[in-house]
Design a protein around this motif. Structure first.
Motif, short mmCIF file in Angstrom:
data_model
loop_
_atom_site.label_atom_id
_atom_site.label_comp_id
_atom_site.label_asym_id
_atom_site.label_seq_id
_atom_site.Cartn_x
_atom_site.Cartn_y
_atom_site.Cartn_z
N ALA A 72 8.99 5.08 -2.93
CA ALA A 72 7.71 4.52 -2.49
C ALA A 72 6.99 5.48 -1.55
O ALA A 72 5.79 5.75 -1.71
CB ALA A 72 7.94 3.18 -1.79
N PHE A 83 0.38 3.21 -4.22
CA PHE A 83 -0.88 3.57 -4.87
C PHE A 83 -2.09 3.03 -4.11
O PHE A 83 -3.21 3.03 -4.62
CB PHE A 83 -0.88 3.08 -6.32
N VAL A 118 14.42 2.71 -3.12
CA VAL A 118 13.08 2.09 -3.15
C VAL A 118 12.21 2.69 -2.03
O VAL A 118 11.07 3.08 -2.26
CB VAL A 118 13.17 0.55 -3.00
N ILE A 119 12.79 2.80 -0.84
CA ILE A 119 12.05 3.36 0.30
C ILE A 119 11.71 4.83 0.05
O ILE A 119 10.59 5.28 0.31
CB ILE A 119 12.86 3.22 1.62
N ALA A 130 6.40 -4.28 -4.14
CA ALA A 130 5.87 -3.87 -2.84
C ALA A 130 5.57 -2.38 -2.86
O ALA A 130 4.49 -1.93 -2.46
CB ALA A 130 6.88 -4.19 -1.73
N ALA A 131 6.53 -1.62 -3.36
CA ALA A 131 6.40 -0.16 -3.41
C ALA A 131 5.23 0.26 -4.29
O ALA A 131 4.43 1.12 -3.90
CB ALA A 131 7.70 0.44 -3.94
N THR A 132 5.12 -0.37 -5.47
CA THR A 132 4.04 -0.01 -6.40
C THR A 132 2.68 -0.25 -5.76
O THR A 132 1.78 0.59 -5.84
CB THR A 132 4.16 -0.84 -7.70
N LEU A 133 2.53 -1.39 -5.10
CA LEU A 133 1.25 -1.72 -4.45
C LEU A 133 0.92 -0.74 -3.33
O LEU A 133 -0.17 -0.18 -3.29
CB LEU A 133 1.28 -3.15 -3.91
N THR A 134 1.88 -0.53 -2.41
CA THR A 134 1.56 0.32 -1.25
C THR A 134 1.48 1.80 -1.61
O THR A 134 0.64 2.51 -1.09
CB THR A 134 2.54 0.11 -0.08
#
Lengths: 87, 87
Positions: free
Chosen positions: B64, B16, B60-61, B10-14
């Motif tokens: 990200a 970038f 993670v938060i 989720a983090a990688t997608l949002t």
């Protein structure tokens, strides 16, 4: 308490972030400078954030991303509506 | 484990998500359809998400949103660069 308040403020700001973009797109009926890859990548990411929030039992993450995915869906709809109109 | 994996995806997608928008803006040198209110509102929200992540000790938060704020800063810089160019 402070933590929840900051989380809710963060959530409120980000989950309604695409509303000004929706208003602008509706007004100008033009989306040619908007990247569709950004919109779809964001959509996939936000979807996974919702799953993450459910697994971590974090209501702030769930609600924030649920609203974001709704506003983002509206924007993606408008993107195709106005992008088609240009061609 | 699965939770962290989903969170990281989720983090990688949002985080970038704005990269394709940056590439498009650099290529077209035009940002007239991009809403500056969306960019600034997002910036403020992501900043508060970082604070929330720190308070909840959720790496993670934090990561990200730290990456998101960097890419978003680049996009805001480009917005002013190209918006000025148009006038």
């Amino acid at each position: 308490m402070l933590c929840t308040l900051i989380g809710l403020s963060a959530a409120t700001l980000t989950m309604f972030s695409f509303v000004p973009q929706i208003i602008r797109s509706l007004r100008t009926k033009s989306v040619k400078d908007v990247s569709p890859v950004t919109l779809f990548q964001f959509f996939a990411g936000v979807f996974l954030w919702i799953i993450y929030g459910i697994l971590r039992r974090d209501p702030v993450i769930i609600i924030a991303n649920a609203v974001t995915i709704i506003t983002l869906s509206v924007l993606i709809f408008l993107y195709f509506k106005f992008d088609k109109g240009v061609k």
